[in-house]
Scaffold this motif. Structure first.
Motif, PDB file in Angstrom:
ATOM      1  N   GLN A  74      -6.383 -43.607  28.243  1.00 21.71           N
ATOM      2  CA  GLN A  74      -6.536 -44.378  27.013  1.00 21.71           C
ATOM      3  C   GLN A  74      -6.427 -43.464  25.791  1.00 21.71           C
ATOM      4  O   GLN A  74      -5.813 -43.836  24.774  1.00 21.71           O
ATOM      5  CB  GLN A  74      -7.897 -45.076  26.992  1.00 21.71           C
ATOM      6  N   CYS A  77      -2.817 -42.621  25.078  1.00 20.15           N
ATOM      7  CA  CYS A  77      -2.143 -43.805  24.547  1.00 20.15           C
ATOM      8  C   CYS A  77      -2.490 -44.012  23.069  1.00 20.15           C
ATOM      9  O   CYS A  77      -1.621 -44.324  22.249  1.00 20.15           O
ATOM     10  CB  CYS A  77      -2.522 -45.040  25.369  1.00 20.15           C
ATOM     11  N   ARG A  81      -0.139 -43.795  19.443  1.00 21.51           N
ATOM     12  CA  ARG A  81      -0.117 -44.801  18.374  1.00 21.51           C
ATOM     13  C   ARG A  81      -0.120 -44.160  16.988  1.00 21.51           C
ATOM     14  O   ARG A  81       0.267 -44.798  16.005  1.00 21.51           O
ATOM     15  CB  ARG A  81      -1.297 -45.758  18.532  1.00 21.51           C
ATOM     16  N   VAL A 147       3.789 -41.928  28.884  1.00 24.90           N
ATOM     17  CA  VAL A 147       3.323 -42.401  27.572  1.00 24.90           C
ATOM     18  C   VAL A 147       4.437 -42.284  26.540  1.00 24.90           C
ATOM     19  O   VAL A 147       4.702 -43.221  25.765  1.00 24.90           O
ATOM     20  CB  VAL A 147       2.085 -41.603  27.129  1.00 24.90           C
ATOM     21  N   HIS A 151       6.201 -45.489  24.740  1.00 18.37           N
ATOM     22  CA  HIS A 151       6.118 -45.568  23.278  1.00 18.37           C
ATOM     23  C   HIS A 151       7.512 -45.608  22.657  1.00 18.37           C
ATOM     24  O   HIS A 151       7.808 -46.453  21.801  1.00 18.37           O
ATOM     25  CB  HIS A 151       5.341 -44.360  22.748  1.00 18.37           C
ATOM     26  N   ASP A 172       1.876 -51.589  22.082  1.00 14.27           N
ATOM     27  CA  ASP A 172       0.694 -51.883  22.901  1.00 14.27           C
ATOM     28  C   ASP A 172       1.108 -52.442  24.262  1.00 14.27           C
ATOM     29  O   ASP A 172       0.538 -52.084  25.300  1.00 14.27           O
ATOM     30  CB  ASP A 172      -0.207 -52.891  22.191  1.00 14.27           C
ATOM     31  N   LEU A 175       2.574 -49.534  26.346  1.00 15.60           N
ATOM     32  CA  LEU A 175       1.542 -48.607  26.802  1.00 15.60           C
ATOM     33  C   LEU A 175       0.613 -49.254  27.824  1.00 15.60           C
ATOM     34  O   LEU A 175      -0.037 -48.556  28.611  1.00 15.60           O
ATOM     35  CB  LEU A 175       0.740 -48.096  25.609  1.00 15.60           C
ATOM     36  N   VAL A 178       1.490 -48.162  31.194  1.00  8.15           N
ATOM     37  CA  VAL A 178       0.999 -46.826  31.523  1.00  8.15           C
ATOM     38  C   VAL A 178      -0.459 -46.886  31.946  1.00  8.15           C
ATOM     39  O   VAL A 178      -0.858 -46.301  32.960  1.00  8.15           O
ATOM     40  CB  VAL A 178       1.176 -45.873  30.327  1.00  8.15           C
ATOM     41  N   ARG A 179      -1.259 -47.597  31.192  1.00 10.40           N
ATOM     42  CA  ARG A 179      -2.679 -47.700  31.530  1.00 10.40           C
ATOM     43  C   ARG A 179      -2.879 -48.404  32.856  1.00 10.40           C
ATOM     44  O   ARG A 179      -3.720 -48.024  33.669  1.00 10.40           O
ATOM     45  CB  ARG A 179      -3.431 -48.457  30.431  1.00 10.40           C
TER      46      ARG A 179
END
Length: 221
Positions: A74, A77, A81, A147, A151, A172, A175, A178-179
């Motif tokens: 997190q 990520c 941003r 990531v 992105h 968002d 990503l 990825v999470r």
């Protein structure tokens, strides 16, 4: 002064083309000397990417100031941003730069080197957080690359649309993959990983001997 140089540079890039514009042309339009230009930008390429050094510094500080209890995936990520925010602050400039880098191979190569520096910053943070994990370095490098890829996929789609739509929502969403794939799960840390011991013993050996061999292997008394 810095903003004036960037504005002058892009005005000339759009009017004449990047290759046809010199540093002397830029400083003449901005009304300053060459020394002023190089005080802010080491090269003509750097004036195309005026905010990346600051953004990279902000990202590095953001990662460094994270808490131990933060979810590392997190955190990286959220760090990515920060790059999106830089682009979204000035959509018109960001779209112009995107178009320019598509036309000039040298700028595209420069942009890729910048992206690599972002990825390296993310990977270094993750390596520190994953030091106790099995394949921690491998995980760190793969997640950092994921990531950046997620992105950039969303960001470039937004730039290709001339800055239309919700860039934040797109990033968002990207990503989130990825999470969902790499977010912390039980068993990731060294403390959570169970030991597996295989003991070869003679047929008919008493159970107490088998237990003693297992305890010896695990280093227990």
């Amino acid at each position: 002064m810095r903003d004036a140089l960037v504005a002058a540079a892009f005005q000339l890039f759009l009017e004449r083309g990047y290759e046809q514009t010199t540093v002397d042309d830029i400083v003449a339009l901005a009304g300053v000397g060459r020394r002023s230009f190089f005080r802010y930008f080491p090269s003509k390429e750097d004036v195309v990417f005026p905010d990346h050094e600051r953004c990279l510094a902000d990202m590095t500080a953001f990662l460094r100031n994270g808490a131990d209890e933060d979810d590392p995936v997190q955190r990286v990520c959220d760090a990515a941003r920060l790059v999106l925010r830089m682009y979204a602050e000035n959509p018109t400039f960001s779209v112009q730069r995107y178009r320019l880098t598509r036309k000039v191979p040298g700028l595209r190569a420069y942009e890729l080197s910048v992206v690599w520096r972002y990825e390296r910053a993310l990977a270094e943070y993750l390596r520190g957080r994953f030091a106790g994990r099995r394949d921690g370095t491998l995980q760190a490098d793969v997640i950092a690359a994921g990531v950046v890829a997620a992105h950039n996929n969303a960001l470039r789609s937004w730039l290709r649309s001339d800055g239309q739509g919700n860039a934040t929502a797109a990033v968002d969403h990207a990503l989130g993959y990825v999470r969902g794939t790499f977010g912390d799960r039980p068993g990731d840390t060294a403390e959570d990983q169970e030991d597996v011991v295989v003991v070869i013993s003679r047929r008919g050996a008493p159970m107490w001997r088998v237990v003693r061999e297992i305890e010896s292997t695990l280093g227990r008394d």
